[in-house]
Design an enzyme around this catalytic site. Structure first.
Site, PDB file in Angstrom:
ATOM      1  N   PRO A   8       8.651 -23.398  13.113  1.00 39.85           N
ATOM      2  CA  PRO A   8       8.859 -22.085  12.391  1.00 39.85           C
ATOM      3  C   PRO A   8       7.764 -21.369  13.095  1.00 39.85           C
ATOM      4  CG  PRO A   8       7.755 -23.465  11.231  1.00 39.85           C
ATOM      5  CD  PRO A   8       8.078 -24.515  12.508  1.00 39.85           C
ATOM      6  N   ASP A  42       6.216 -17.138  28.107  1.00 36.41           N
ATOM      7  CA  ASP A  42       5.922 -16.669  26.628  1.00 36.41           C
ATOM      8  C   ASP A  42       6.905 -17.361  25.913  1.00 36.41           C
ATOM      9  OD1 ASP A  42       3.426 -15.420  27.445  1.00 36.41           O
ATOM     10  OD2 ASP A  42       4.685 -13.557  27.738  1.00 36.41           O
ATOM     11  N   GLU A  47       2.377 -29.489  32.235  1.00 38.75           N
ATOM     12  CA  GLU A  47       2.926 -28.169  31.590  1.00 38.75           C
ATOM     13  C   GLU A  47       3.133 -27.199  32.714  1.00 38.75           C
ATOM     14  OE1 GLU A  47       1.451 -24.285  29.259  1.00 38.75           O
ATOM     15  OE2 GLU A  47       1.099 -26.109  28.162  1.00 38.75           O
ATOM     16  N   GLY A  48       4.264 -27.004  32.938  1.00 38.48           N
ATOM     17  CA  GLY A  48       4.769 -25.871  33.645  1.00 38.48           C
ATOM     18  C   GLY A  48       4.375 -24.442  33.531  1.00 38.48           C
ATOM     19  N   THR A  96       2.848 -24.073  25.649  1.00 42.00           N
ATOM     20  CA  THR A  96       1.516 -24.615  25.375  1.00 42.00           C
ATOM     21  C   THR A  96       1.554 -25.196  23.725  1.00 42.00           C
ATOM     22  OG1 THR A  96       0.385 -23.340  27.046  1.00 42.00           O
ATOM     23  CG2 THR A  96      -0.732 -24.495  25.363  1.00 42.00           C
ATOM     24  N   LYS A 104      -2.116 -28.809  33.462  1.00 39.93           N
ATOM     25  CA  LYS A 104      -1.758 -27.503  33.812  1.00 39.93           C
ATOM     26  C   LYS A 104      -1.992 -27.423  34.999  1.00 39.93           C
ATOM     27  CE  LYS A 104      -0.695 -23.062  31.977  1.00 39.93           C
ATOM     28  NZ  LYS A 104       0.943 -23.186  31.786  1.00 39.93           N
ATOM     29  N   GLY A 141       6.193 -20.440  24.252  1.00 42.14           N
ATOM     30  CA  GLY A 141       5.683 -21.501  23.481  1.00 42.14           C
ATOM     31  C   GLY A 141       5.387 -22.780  24.080  1.00 42.14           C
TER      32      GLY A 141
END
Length: 229
Positions: free
Chosen positions: A207, A14, A118-119, A18, A39, A16
């Site tokens: 941001p 969690d 993506e891991g 993705t 993924k 970020g």
């Protein structure tokens, strides 16, 4: 075959991955590059009429210009939102790095300019009792883009992850600072510390974004070091 392939890892779950992965894909799209994503493992999938679906994988599918079938993009879909090896055990499946690498190589044969793998979770997420997800980029020999979740403890998490990446013989191609906690104390000081201690380029500082879209994230991504390196 995909010309440039990167494995996107995170300092934790969690943080970020993705968010950044879709931003990287969109930044490449805006340069006129063809993009593809995979993924390979996703836990926390929902049952649909089409089968198990993961929201992160669906975002990658939408962001990539080369449209794969869902099963190609996310070949291992697990329902419980828990550690993948435990979710796999509960489903009567066994995860294996060599098999997962073979699935990724199939996608890598796509004629794309830019590819993201993506891991899941952090760098040492177990696949089984002897392998971790880090074995996947090791087998594929892909450089790594590290997503740093900017929160208390991020400096130690980042340095330990980078140390592990280097010990595994892989190149850290760049890192992205994602402001996952908008009220983080001493944010700028933490960021400057990381910039001074990491040799790899900072690809972007994301941001806290209310309207999260790949287009919005891409505004903060500098793809140049990945294409020139």
């Amino acid at each position: 075959m995909a010309k440039r392939t990167f494995f996107v890892a995170g300092t934790d779950t969690d943080v970020g991955k993705t968010l950044v992965s879709t931003g990287l894909l969109e930044a490449a799209n805006q340069r006129g590059l063809s993009t593809v994503a995979v993924k390979p493992i996703a836990a926390g999938c929902e049952q649909t009429d089409e089968g198990l679906r993961n929201s992160d994988a669906l975002q990658l599918q939408q962001a990539a210009s080369v449209k794969l079938s869902y099963d190609q993009l996310n070949p291992i879909a697990l329902e419980p939102p828990i550690a993948p090896h435990i979710a796999a055990q509960q489903a009567g499946r066994r995860l294996d790095a060599d098999r997962i690498a073979a699935l990724c190589r199939g996608v890598m044969m796509q004629p794309a300019d830019f590819m993201i793998i993506e891991g899941a979770g952090g760098w040492r997420v177990p696949l089984n009792n002897r392998q971790t997800l880090a074995d996947l980029p090791k087998l594929l020999r892909t450089p790594v883009v590290l997503v740093v979740g900017m929160k208390l403890g991020c400096i130690s998490h980042t340095l330990l992850t980078v140390e592990a990446i280097v010990k595994d013989g892989l190149r850290l191609a760049g890192w992205v600072a994602n402001r996952s906690e908008p009220e983080m104390s001493c944010y700028s000081e933490n960021l400057e510390t990381l910039k001074s201690m990491l040799a790899a380029p900072l690809l972007g500082e994301i941001p806290h974004i209310e309207d999260i879209t790949a287009q919005n994230v891409a505004r903060y991504i500098d793809l140049g070091p990945l294409l020139d390196g």
